[in-house]
Design a protein around this motif. Structure first.
Motif, PDB file in Angstrom:
ATOM      1  N   PHE A  10       0.828  -1.207   0.000  1.00  0.00           N
ATOM      2  CA  PHE A  10       0.000   0.000   0.000  1.00  0.00           C
ATOM      3  C   PHE A  10       0.866   1.261   0.000  1.00  0.00           C
ATOM      4  CE2 PHE A  10      -2.741  -3.300   1.644  1.00  0.00           C
ATOM      5  CZ  PHE A  10      -3.957  -3.035   1.012  1.00  0.00           C
ATOM      6  N   SER A  14      -1.369   7.589   0.325  1.00  0.00           N
ATOM      7  CA  SER A  14      -2.791   7.381   0.021  1.00  0.00           C
ATOM      8  C   SER A  14      -3.375   6.170   0.736  1.00  0.00           C
ATOM      9  CB  SER A  14      -2.987   7.197  -1.486  1.00  0.00           C
ATOM     10  OG  SER A  14      -2.458   5.943  -1.915  1.00  0.00           O
ATOM     11  N   ARG A  16      -3.463   3.275  -0.467  1.00  0.00           N
ATOM     12  CA  ARG A  16      -4.183   2.517  -1.488  1.00  0.00           C
ATOM     13  C   ARG A  16      -3.221   1.665  -2.297  1.00  0.00           C
ATOM     14  NH1 ARG A  16      -7.965   7.542  -3.598  1.00  0.00           N
ATOM     15  NH2 ARG A  16      -9.604   7.378  -2.002  1.00  0.00           N
ATOM     16  N   LEU A 230     -13.563   3.896  -4.909  1.00  0.00           N
ATOM     17  CA  LEU A 230     -12.666   4.568  -3.969  1.00  0.00           C
ATOM     18  C   LEU A 230     -13.444   5.539  -3.084  1.00  0.00           C
ATOM     19  CD1 LEU A 230      -9.575   5.324  -6.249  1.00  0.00           C
ATOM     20  CD2 LEU A 230      -9.809   3.486  -4.554  1.00  0.00           C
ATOM     21  N   ALA A 235      -9.931   0.211  -0.749  1.00  0.00           N
ATOM     22  CA  ALA A 235      -8.514   0.500  -0.527  1.00  0.00           C
ATOM     23  C   ALA A 235      -7.698   0.360  -1.799  1.00  0.00           C
ATOM     24  CB  ALA A 235      -7.952  -0.427   0.554  1.00  0.00           C
ATOM     25  N   GLY A 236      -8.342   0.075  -2.904  1.00  0.00           N
ATOM     26  CA  GLY A 236      -7.631  -0.059  -4.159  1.00  0.00           C
ATOM     27  C   GLY A 236      -8.328  -1.026  -5.084  1.00  0.00           C
ATOM     28  N   LEU A 260      -5.766   6.706  -8.027  1.00  0.00           N
ATOM     29  CA  LEU A 260      -5.615   6.148  -6.686  1.00  0.00           C
ATOM     30  C   LEU A 260      -4.810   7.043  -5.755  1.00  0.00           C
ATOM     31  CD1 LEU A 260      -6.581   3.452  -8.134  1.00  0.00           C
ATOM     32  CD2 LEU A 260      -5.144   2.273  -6.491  1.00  0.00           C
ATOM     33  N   HIS A 261      -3.695   7.568  -6.258  1.00  0.00           N
ATOM     34  CA  HIS A 261      -2.727   8.194  -5.362  1.00  0.00           C
ATOM     35  C   HIS A 261      -2.627   9.713  -5.482  1.00  0.00           C
ATOM     36  CE1 HIS A 261      -1.688   4.140  -4.521  1.00  0.00           C
ATOM     37  NE2 HIS A 261      -0.975   3.934  -5.611  1.00  0.00           N
TER      38      HIS A 261
END
Length: 276
Positions: A10, A14, A16, A230, A235-236, A260-261
Motif C-alpha cells: 500500500f 494514500s 491505497r 474509492l 482501498a484499491g 488512486l494516489h
C-alpha cells in the motif's frame, strides 16, 4: 495484519494499492493469454509503469524478482490453480493449493499471497475445498508473518460456462466469510448496484478491500468505476485484462495510479491516456 510486507503493498500516503493481475496463464484458458504471450516483455512494461504490486504465479514470479530495478512493484503470489474460468463447465471443478505455498512466497520475496474462496451454485464441495485452502494458508501465513489476500468469488452456470454473480448481498456475505477465515486483504467483485459497494466494505471492516476488475470494459468506464469504489471506501483495485489487454498498458496503469494516489478525476485519467 500490519508489518513490513503489508507496507510494501500500500502507498504510504494514500494507503491505497493498484495490483496488476498477470496470473491468467495459471488457469489453462487459451483466451486469457491474449496480451501476455511473452511474459518477460509484459512484466518489463508493467515494472516501468510502476504499479504498487504485480500478481503472478510461482513460475512467472521469478521474472519480476530477477529484474535489477529499484524500487520494484511488490509481488502478490497466486497460490491456487482452478479450472472454473474456461469456456466450458468442467465435469469436476477444483481449486488446488500449490505445494508449500508460503515457503515459496518467502523464497520469492513476496509481499502477500492470494487464494480463491469460490462459491459456485451447485458446487458445495468446491466451496468446502476453498475454505480448507484458506484455513491451511492462514495457519502457514501466521508462522511466517505473511499477509493473506482472499478472493471471494460467487458464480453461477450461464449456458456452457460459469459467470460471476454481482448481487451485493451475495458478495457481502462471501467477503465477510473471507474476513472471518482470517483474510488480511479481501479482493472482491464489484457489486450490482454499484453504489452499494460500501455495504461490502462495511462488512469487511477494518480489513482493506481491493475491487476485482473482471472482464474487459472501455477505459473511461473503468476510470469512472474506479473513482466510484474509492469514494465508497475501497482501498484499491486489482485489475488484469483491463490493463494487460489494453493497447497502452503502461499508460493506463499510470492513469489508474493517478486516480488512486494523486486524486485525478476520471476525466484527467482519460486525458493522460489519450496523450500517451
Amino acid at each position: 495484519m500490519s508489518g513490513p510486507r503489508m507496507h510494501r503493498l500500500f502507498d504510504p500516503v494514500s494507503k491505497r494499492c493498484l495490483d496488476v493481475a498477470v496470473d491468467h496463464g495459471f488457469f489453462n484458458e487459451p483466451s486469457f493469454l491474449r496480451g501476455i504471450a511473452h511474459m518477460p516483455s509484459v512484466v518489463a512494461t508493467l515494472v516501468e509503469a510502476a504499479p504498487d504490486a504485480i500478481q503472478l504465479s510461482p513460475g512467472q514470479a521469478r521474472i519480476l524478482q530477477s529484474m535489477p530495478v529499484r524500487p520494484r512493484p511488490a509481488l502478490v503470489l497466486r497460490t491456487d490453480v482452478a479450472d472454473i474460468y474456461g469456456s466450458e463447465v468442467p465435469d469436476r471443478p477444483f481449486s488446488e493449493l500449490i505445494e508449500d505455498a508460503v515457503s515459496q512466497a518467502i523464497r520469492l520475496d513476496a509481499a502477500c499471497v492470494v487464494v480463491n474462496l469460490l462459491d459456485i451454485d451447485g458446487c458445495p464441495e468446491l466451496h468446502r475445498a476453498c475454505v480448507r485452502n484458506v484455513m491451511a494458508l492462514r495457519a502457514a501465513c501466521d508462522q511466517a508473518a505473511m499477509p493473506l489476500m482472499v478472493e471471494p468469488l460467487a458464480m453461477r452456470r450461464d449456458g456452457g460456462a460459469y459467470t460471476g454473480i454481482h448481487d451485493v448481498g451475495r458478495i457481502r456475505a462471501l467477503a465477510r466469510q473471507a474476513v472471518e477465515l482470517g483474510a488480511d486483504v479481501v479482493k472482491a467483485d464489484p457489486s450490482d448496484p454499484a453504489d452499494r459497494y460500501g455495504d461490502v466494505i462495511e462488512a469487511c471492516a477494518p480489513i482493506p478491500v481491493l475491487v476485482r476488475g473482471g472482464g474487459k470494459i472501455e477505459s473511461a468506464e473503468l476510470f469512472r468505476r474506479t473513482a466510484a469504489v474509492l469514494e465508497q471506501g475501497a482501498a484499491g483495485v486489482v485489475y488484469g485484462r483491463n490493463i494487460i489487454q489494453h493497447p497502452k498498458p503502461a499508460a493506463i496503469t499510470q492513469a489508474l495510479m493517478g486516480i488512486l494516489h494523486q486524486g485525478w478525476t476520471p476525466e484527467e485519467a482519460v486525458e493522460h491516456l489519450e496523450a500517451a
